[in-house]
Design a protein around this motif. Structure first.
Motif, PDB file in Angstrom:
ATOM      1  N   PRO A  63     -48.738 -46.313 -21.764  1.00  0.00           N
ATOM      2  CA  PRO A  63     -49.551 -46.407 -22.986  1.00  0.00           C
ATOM      3  C   PRO A  63     -50.597 -45.312 -23.128  1.00  0.00           C
ATOM      4  N   GLU A  64     -51.264 -44.958 -22.017  1.00  0.00           N
ATOM      5  CA  GLU A  64     -52.318 -43.957 -22.134  1.00  0.00           C
ATOM      6  C   GLU A  64     -51.770 -42.592 -22.521  1.00  0.00           C
ATOM      7  N   LEU A  65     -50.505 -42.323 -22.183  1.00  0.00           N
ATOM      8  CA  LEU A  65     -49.873 -41.073 -22.583  1.00  0.00           C
ATOM      9  C   LEU A  65     -49.230 -41.195 -23.963  1.00  0.00           C
ATOM     10  N   VAL A  66     -48.597 -42.321 -24.258  1.00  0.00           N
ATOM     11  CA  VAL A  66     -47.969 -42.535 -25.561  1.00  0.00           C
ATOM     12  C   VAL A  66     -48.983 -42.354 -26.682  1.00  0.00           C
ATOM     13  N   ARG A  67     -50.195 -42.883 -26.472  1.00  0.00           N
ATOM     14  CA  ARG A  67     -51.236 -42.814 -27.502  1.00  0.00           C
ATOM     15  C   ARG A  67     -51.646 -41.381 -27.824  1.00  0.00           C
ATOM     16  N   GLN A  68     -51.394 -40.451 -26.909  1.00  0.00           N
ATOM     17  CA  GLN A  68     -51.838 -39.081 -27.121  1.00  0.00           C
ATOM     18  C   GLN A  68     -50.902 -38.275 -28.016  1.00  0.00           C
ATOM     19  N   TRP A  69     -49.655 -38.716 -28.163  1.00  0.00           N
ATOM     20  CA  TRP A  69     -48.715 -37.846 -28.874  1.00  0.00           C
ATOM     21  C   TRP A  69     -47.862 -38.552 -29.928  1.00  0.00           C
ATOM     22  N   MET A  70     -47.559 -39.824 -29.779  1.00  0.00           N
ATOM     23  CA  MET A  70     -46.627 -40.481 -30.686  1.00  0.00           C
ATOM     24  C   MET A  70     -47.358 -40.926 -31.953  1.00  0.00           C
ATOM     25  N   LEU A  71     -47.783 -39.921 -32.754  1.00  0.00           N
ATOM     26  CA  LEU A  71     -48.631 -40.206 -33.904  1.00  0.00           C
ATOM     27  C   LEU A  71     -48.022 -39.749 -35.228  1.00  0.00           C
ATOM     28  N   GLY A  72     -46.919 -39.009 -35.168  1.00  0.00           N
ATOM     29  CA  GLY A  72     -46.342 -38.525 -36.424  1.00  0.00           C
ATOM     30  C   GLY A  72     -47.223 -37.477 -37.075  1.00  0.00           C
ATOM     31  N   PRO A  73     -47.298 -37.440 -38.409  1.00  0.00           N
ATOM     32  CA  PRO A  73     -48.098 -36.433 -39.107  1.00  0.00           C
ATOM     33  C   PRO A  73     -49.583 -36.568 -38.775  1.00  0.00           C
ATOM     34  N   ASP A  74     -50.321 -35.477 -38.910  1.00  0.00           N
ATOM     35  CA  ASP A  74     -51.772 -35.520 -38.712  1.00  0.00           C
ATOM     36  C   ASP A  74     -52.404 -36.516 -39.683  1.00  0.00           C
ATOM     37  N   MET A 106     -52.864 -44.493 -33.691  1.00  0.00           N
ATOM     38  CA  MET A 106     -52.134 -45.625 -33.135  1.00  0.00           C
ATOM     39  C   MET A 106     -53.114 -46.744 -32.827  1.00  0.00           C
ATOM     40  N   THR A 107     -52.843 -47.924 -33.352  1.00  0.00           N
ATOM     41  CA  THR A 107     -53.749 -49.061 -33.160  1.00  0.00           C
ATOM     42  C   THR A 107     -53.230 -50.072 -32.142  1.00  0.00           C
ATOM     43  N   THR A 108     -51.928 -50.079 -31.896  1.00  0.00           N
ATOM     44  CA  THR A 108     -51.336 -50.980 -30.918  1.00  0.00           C
ATOM     45  C   THR A 108     -50.306 -50.216 -30.102  1.00  0.00           C
ATOM     46  N   CYS A 109     -50.363 -50.379 -28.784  1.00  0.00           N
ATOM     47  CA  CYS A 109     -49.400 -49.716 -27.909  1.00  0.00           C
ATOM     48  C   CYS A 109     -49.134 -50.628 -26.714  1.00  0.00           C
ATOM     49  N   GLU A 110     -48.151 -51.481 -26.855  1.00  0.00           N
ATOM     50  CA  GLU A 110     -47.771 -52.404 -25.788  1.00  0.00           C
ATOM     51  C   GLU A 110     -46.365 -52.025 -25.338  1.00  0.00           C
ATOM     52  N   MET A 111     -46.255 -51.438 -24.142  1.00  0.00           N
ATOM     53  CA  MET A 111     -44.998 -50.885 -23.665  1.00  0.00           C
ATOM     54  C   MET A 111     -44.444 -51.705 -22.503  1.00  0.00           C
ATOM     55  N   THR A 137     -40.514 -57.322 -24.375  1.00  0.00           N
ATOM     56  CA  THR A 137     -40.701 -56.786 -25.719  1.00  0.00           C
ATOM     57  C   THR A 137     -41.783 -55.715 -25.712  1.00  0.00           C
ATOM     58  N   TYR A 138     -41.830 -54.944 -26.783  1.00  0.00           N
ATOM     59  CA  TYR A 138     -42.864 -53.926 -26.948  1.00  0.00           C
ATOM     60  C   TYR A 138     -43.354 -53.985 -28.391  1.00  0.00           C
ATOM     61  N   ARG A 139     -44.540 -53.411 -28.629  1.00  0.00           N
ATOM     62  CA  ARG A 139     -45.091 -53.337 -29.982  1.00  0.00           C
ATOM     63  C   ARG A 139     -45.858 -52.044 -30.138  1.00  0.00           C
ATOM     64  N   LEU A 140     -45.651 -51.385 -31.270  1.00  0.00           N
ATOM     65  CA  LEU A 140     -46.386 -50.181 -31.637  1.00  0.00           C
ATOM     66  C   LEU A 140     -46.851 -50.325 -33.070  1.00  0.00           C
ATOM     67  N   ALA A 141     -48.063 -49.845 -33.364  1.00  0.00           N
ATOM     68  CA  ALA A 141     -48.570 -49.923 -34.738  1.00  0.00           C
ATOM     69  C   ALA A 141     -49.471 -48.725 -35.011  1.00  0.00           C
ATOM     70  N   THR A 170     -56.770 -40.366 -45.435  1.00  0.00           N
ATOM     71  CA  THR A 170     -55.319 -40.155 -45.402  1.00  0.00           C
ATOM     72  C   THR A 170     -54.622 -41.281 -46.143  1.00  0.00           C
ATOM     73  N   GLU A 171     -53.718 -40.939 -47.033  1.00  0.00           N
ATOM     74  CA  GLU A 171     -53.007 -41.956 -47.796  1.00  0.00           C
ATOM     75  C   GLU A 171     -51.921 -42.604 -46.945  1.00  0.00           C
ATOM     76  N   GLY A 172     -51.631 -43.875 -47.255  1.00  0.00           N
ATOM     77  CA  GLY A 172     -50.562 -44.569 -46.555  1.00  0.00           C
ATOM     78  C   GLY A 172     -50.960 -45.975 -46.177  1.00  0.00           C
ATOM     79  N   GLU A 173     -49.972 -46.794 -45.862  1.00  0.00           N
ATOM     80  CA  GLU A 173     -50.192 -48.173 -45.466  1.00  0.00           C
ATOM     81  C   GLU A 173     -49.911 -48.344 -43.974  1.00  0.00           C
ATOM     82  N   PRO A 174     -50.676 -49.200 -43.296  1.00  0.00           N
ATOM     83  CA  PRO A 174     -50.396 -49.468 -41.880  1.00  0.00           C
ATOM     84  C   PRO A 174     -48.966 -49.986 -41.704  1.00  0.00           C
TER      85      PRO A 174
END
Length: 326
Positions: free
Chosen positions: A201-212, A216-221, A228-232, A239-243
């Motif tokens: 999780p500490e590494l996933v949060r650094q890069w798996m973010l998509g566009p600038d 990331m608000t949830t990272c359960e790996m 199960t896992y959850r990402l949000a 920035t425009e967009g929906e969670p």
């Protein structure tokens, strides 16, 4: 694509595959006779092969297994009948059980591998001989034509140096069928660290973010099968967009080379996909391959239209900047 033709002949009881490659015949021979290279393409996408024994002598035997995204295993084996390096070898190919014994009720087949030099490189002529019309029809029904084509079309990545094949091309998306898409990206870093970047999780949060502009608000790996896992994610201020988020189940985990999960968009009734992640390292670089299985063509096209590959490319660039510089 390397495969130019696959034909079946009910009169001669054969199935013949022809494929052309921009590599010398000696290089093509190595790809079929060095187990670590053969394992990279012998199984079709989603069913990668592992050769557990390989005795390249007349009378010698080879054994392999192929594992599906859901963990089902299929076992096979060869007996080498003749060898004429680097031009030809013949084998008796058959289905095996998990103990390496012949599988009763399944046909054995003589298979020839012929390697020819061409003006552009080399050609493979692969012919399978069946004992009966029923055996030929049975293999065709099992998907032998489609499976062989998909498997041998993976050879280009094996025959070339990995950096030459993929470096600088970014995230590549290839449609394999109505329900399968393959995504590849070369990462300039070791496989162990790329695996950790996908699962810690500490590494996933650094890069798996998509566009600038997204966080990331949830990272359960998890890497435990059945967990199960959850990402949000949600947009940052301005920035425009929906969670949105994804959840799923771990179907298979073989650190540090393969992980298979389901993926479902949280809070929706959209169908799940199956994401098959594999990592292959060569000379300090890692080829990331994600084989995505969609429930149908419409879902495939809908997801591809979102610009998924562009978002993945920005994330992979961030991984190289933020994680792999350590």
């Amino acid at each position: 694509m390397p495969v130019t033709a696959v034909t079946t002949d009910a009169e001669s009881l054969t199935m013949t595959l022809v494929a052309d490659f921009a590599a010398p015949v000696e290089r093509l021979w190595d790809a079929f006779t060095v187990p670590s290279q053969l394992s990279r393409f012998w199984g079709p996408p989603g069913w990668p092969a592992t050769f557990t024994h390989f005795d390249l002598t007349v009378g010698g035997r080879a054994r392999y297994r192929m594992v599906s995204p859901r963990g089902e295993a299929s076992h096979g084996g060869w007996e080498f009948l003749s060898i004429d390096a680097p031009h030809r070898f013949d084998v008796l190919d058959g289905f095996l059980n998990e103990n390496g014994e012949e599988f009763e009720g399944m046909p054995s087949m003589r298979v020839t591998f012929v390697f020819e030099s061409t003006a552009e490189g080399s050609r493979l002529v692969n012919t399978t001989y069946f004992e009966s019309t029923e055996a030929l029809e049975q293999m065709v029904e099992f998907g032998a034509v489609e499976g062989s084509t998909l498997a041998f079309n993976q050879l280009d990545a094996v025959l070339q140096d990995l950096r030459e094949y993929a470096q600088g091309k970014g995230t590549q998306t290839e449609i394999l069928s109505d329900t399968h898409v393959r995504i590849t990206r070369l990462i300039d870093g070791p496989r162990e660290l790329v695996w950790r970047a996908h699962h810690e999780p500490e590494l996933v949060r650094q890069w798996m973010l998509g566009p600038d502009g997204w966080q990331m608000t949830t990272c359960e790996m998890s890497t435990t099968v059945g967990d199960t896992y959850r990402l949000a994610w949600e947009p940052e201020r301005g920035t425009e967009g929906e969670p949105f988020g994804f959840d799923g189940e771990v179907l298979l985990s073989e650190a540090p080379r393969r992980a298979v999960t389901t993926e479902h968009m949280t809070g929706t009734d959209f169908p799940s996909t199956v994401n098959d992640l594999s990592l292959y390292e060569e000379d300090g670089a890692t080829l990331v391959t994600v084989l995505v299985e969609y429930p149908d063509k419409d879902t495939r096209d809908m997801v591809l239209a979102t610009g998924m590959a562009d978002g993945m490319e920005q994330s992979f660039q961030r991984m190289e900047r933020e994680v792999l510089v350590r």
